[in-house]
Scaffold this active site. Sequence first.
Site, short mmCIF file in Angstrom:
data_model
loop_
_atom_site.label_atom_id
_atom_site.label_comp_id
_atom_site.label_asym_id
_atom_site.label_seq_id
_atom_site.Cartn_x
_atom_site.Cartn_y
_atom_site.Cartn_z
N SER A 260 15.99 5.55 20.28
CA SER A 260 14.94 4.54 20.27
C SER A 260 15.07 3.53 21.40
O SER A 260 15.14 3.92 22.56
CB SER A 260 14.94 3.87 18.90
OG SER A 260 13.68 3.36 18.64
N HIS A 402 11.54 8.70 12.34
CA HIS A 402 12.22 8.06 13.48
C HIS A 402 13.70 7.83 13.13
O HIS A 402 14.02 6.94 12.34
CB HIS A 402 11.51 6.73 13.72
CG HIS A 402 12.01 5.95 14.89
ND1 HIS A 402 11.78 6.34 16.19
CD2 HIS A 402 12.71 4.79 14.96
CE1 HIS A 402 12.31 5.45 17.01
NE2 HIS A 402 12.89 4.50 16.29
C1 GTR Z 1 10.33 -0.19 17.41
C2 GTR Z 1 9.81 -0.31 18.79
C3 GTR Z 1 10.09 0.96 19.54
C4 GTR Z 1 11.45 1.56 19.27
C5 GTR Z 1 12.08 1.13 17.96
C6 GTR Z 1 13.59 1.16 17.84
O1 GTR Z 1 10.00 -1.23 16.60
O2 GTR Z 1 8.45 -0.56 18.74
O3 GTR Z 1 9.82 0.80 20.91
O4 GTR Z 1 12.30 1.50 20.33
O5 GTR Z 1 11.72 -0.11 17.55
O6 GTR Z 1 14.34 0.81 18.74
O7 GTR Z 1 14.02 1.50 16.73
#
Ligand code: GTR
Length: 421
Positions: A260, A402
Amino acid sequence: MISKIFAGVLLSLAITFALKAQTFEIPDTTYQLPPLLKSQSGKAILTAKDWEKNRRREILSLFANNVYGKTPSKKLPLRFEVLEVSPSALYGTATRKQVRVYFSNDEKYYMDILMYLPNNTDKPVPLFLGLNFGGNQAINADHGILVSKRWFRYDKSKGYSNHYATEASRGTDAAAWPVEEIIKRGYGLATVYYGDLQPDSSNSANGGIAPLFYKKGQTMPVPDEWGAIGVWAWGLSRAMDYLQTDHAVNAKKIAVIGHSRLGKTALWAGAQDKRFAFVISNDSGEGGAAITRRKYGETITKINTAFPHWFCNNYKSYNDREDELPVDYHELIALIAPRPVYVASASEDQWADPTGEYLSAWHAGEVYKLYGLAGLTNITPPSINTPVGNGSIGYHLREGVHAMTYYDWQQYLNFADRELK
Ligand code: GTR
């Protein structure tokens, strides 16, 4: 006759257009990319030598000036202190090592590297290096890991209280770091809490190493100076400085990995520092692997609003102006060529634009081809749980949310077995 003239006009229009930008029609969007293999002065880039001498440098500085901010070139007086070594960690399969890297003579600024190295070999091992979100103690329940005393984004998550870690945080992020499997496969792992370098907060009062580079009287970065991602990426290179001195590690075979926001960081670190032999982006999305001109999921405005401290201030001038950014993220991946790179997405992580992440990896293949490497062969993304790529660029779309999971790591290990070992 008229239709012939019309066709001629259309053709010349098409040629002019093709020289200006490349247009791609992909299932859910049409987008135009800045041409990868043409320099800003309009020169066609035809060879790997041309790429390295001209275009690569140009793209690197465009990313530095407009996206992540410039990484200072000033060298700090690094000092390494081995805090602890345990030769019988993880039921005797690994050696655990904790090393403090001091950035200043007054020892006020430092980061702690936690390492696990397989015990069943005398040879220097290939290794994965990545920053972590929860502190080193969160990556495994191993009670020998020092608990971080830094500030955390988490306030009420399990194991964190009022932005500090407690004993209960041990192992809370173990699912993202399958250390036992990494060791079993013959690799080492090194990790650093990203908050050792800069707290993930827009409030600079929370600390960080950036002041080490400030000019007299300076309190904030100027518009083209680095944001947090730049600082974190710099920290990965300082970890590499240490790893090059550790004889148990094969420093020519170090993969840099991140999930991320730390996936964006891994890509930027790998783009700048050629010592990283393999670069892995796990669900990095906007400002990472995803093509920003698709404007799908997270956008520049959204990311700069939610996380104003991640990028340099110049990046804010591209809010709602994706098409005017002089680069797009396939070029970030291309900066890694000819070294192997792996991009991974998750099917339920639409915010990170899995298709855009795949397409970046695909487009970057243009540069890999200059080195005689195949890249990804198909512009259509693969189906769920079907890893692709033999030609130095790997990709998979994992089923699910995610996260960085055991499945993701298995693919990275398989790819590393082929491309790194
Ligand atoms: C989210 C963000 C992303 C991603 C993520 C993370 O909120 O919008 O760009 O990188 O965080 O790092 O878990």
